[in-house]
Design a protein around this motif. Structure first.
Motif, PDB file in Angstrom:
ATOM      1  N   ASN A  97      -6.549   0.423  -5.554  1.00 34.85           N
ATOM      2  CA  ASN A  97      -5.933   0.718  -4.251  1.00 34.85           C
ATOM      3  C   ASN A  97      -5.080  -0.413  -3.681  1.00 34.85           C
ATOM      4  O   ASN A  97      -4.876  -0.479  -2.470  1.00 34.85           O
ATOM      5  N   HIS A 148       0.067   5.483   0.099  1.00 30.75           N
ATOM      6  CA  HIS A 148      -0.922   6.550   0.273  1.00 30.75           C
ATOM      7  C   HIS A 148      -0.209   7.888   0.231  1.00 30.75           C
ATOM      8  O   HIS A 148       0.931   8.001   0.668  1.00 30.75           O
ATOM      9  N   PRO A 164       0.815  -1.223   0.000  1.00 28.09           N
ATOM     10  CA  PRO A 164       0.000   0.000   0.000  1.00 28.09           C
ATOM     11  C   PRO A 164       0.847   1.271   0.000  1.00 28.09           C
ATOM     12  O   PRO A 164       1.836   1.368   0.731  1.00 28.09           O
ATOM     13  N   GLU A 175       3.312   5.801   3.720  1.00 32.92           N
ATOM     14  CA  GLU A 175       2.558   7.053   3.768  1.00 32.92           C
ATOM     15  C   GLU A 175       3.527   8.142   3.328  1.00 32.92           C
ATOM     16  O   GLU A 175       4.513   8.435   4.006  1.00 32.92           O
ATOM     17  N   GLN A 222      -4.526   6.722  -3.276  1.00 33.90           N
ATOM     18  CA  GLN A 222      -3.955   5.408  -2.988  1.00 33.90           C
ATOM     19  C   GLN A 222      -3.563   4.796  -4.325  1.00 33.90           C
ATOM     20  O   GLN A 222      -4.386   4.747  -5.247  1.00 33.90           O
ATOM     21  N   THR A 247      -6.336  13.280  -1.162  1.00 29.88           N
ATOM     22  CA  THR A 247      -5.547  12.066  -0.947  1.00 29.88           C
ATOM     23  C   THR A 247      -5.664  11.108  -2.120  1.00 29.88           C
ATOM     24  O   THR A 247      -6.589  11.200  -2.932  1.00 29.88           O
TER      25      THR A 247
END
Length: 142
Positions: free
Chosen positions: A78, A32, A30, A135, A71, A69
């Motif tokens: 995502n 972000h 992931p 992140e 992703q 935002t």
């Protein structure tokens, strides 16, 4: 005769199985982040991660939401990005002046950023994706 038919059937099944295209997915992790322009969310901007030093590789992408935002997506929505080093390219399409506003036929307009961040070869941002969720610090466009 039954043995011959069975062997022929088995041969056809094995050949079909070996001829199918096998998709091997690299593991993804992931990622972000956020994109803002002059302190406001850059809703609708498109973020692309372009692998550095690898031609023809996967290019994870995302569209910035109303809150600014995003992703990244590689194979599914995502799901993230494979490990590696990427240059970040951002394009922010504006409204199309020729659009009739009737839905699906609406095409994106010209880049509101005038191509300043669209070339990964001249990107001010490089990102290293590892094997853990990432992140990112916000991309601030001026």
């Amino acid at each position: 005769m039954k043995r011959f038919v069975f062997r022929a059937f088995l041969l056809v099944v094995v050949m079909q199985a070996s001829c199918r295209e096998r998709k091997v997915h690299q593991p993804v992790f992931p990622v972000h982040g956020a994109v803002s322009y002059q302190g406001r969310p850059a809703e609708g901007a498109r973020v692309s991660f372009v692998p550095m030093g690898a031609v023809g590789s996967l290019r994870p992408q995302a569209t910035v939401g109303a809150d600014g935002t995003f992703q990244l997506s590689t194979y599914e929505l995502n799901d993230g990005a494979p490990s590696g080093r990427y240059a970040v390219a951002i394009v922010w399409p504006g409204p199309n002046p020729r659009s009739n506003g009737q839905g699906d036929d609406e095409l994106p307009g010209p880049d509101r950023l005038n191509g300043r961040f669209s070339d990964p070869n001249h990107s001010p941002w490089q990102v290293e994706v590892g094997t853990a969720p990432l992140e990112l610090a916000p991309f601030q466009l001026e």
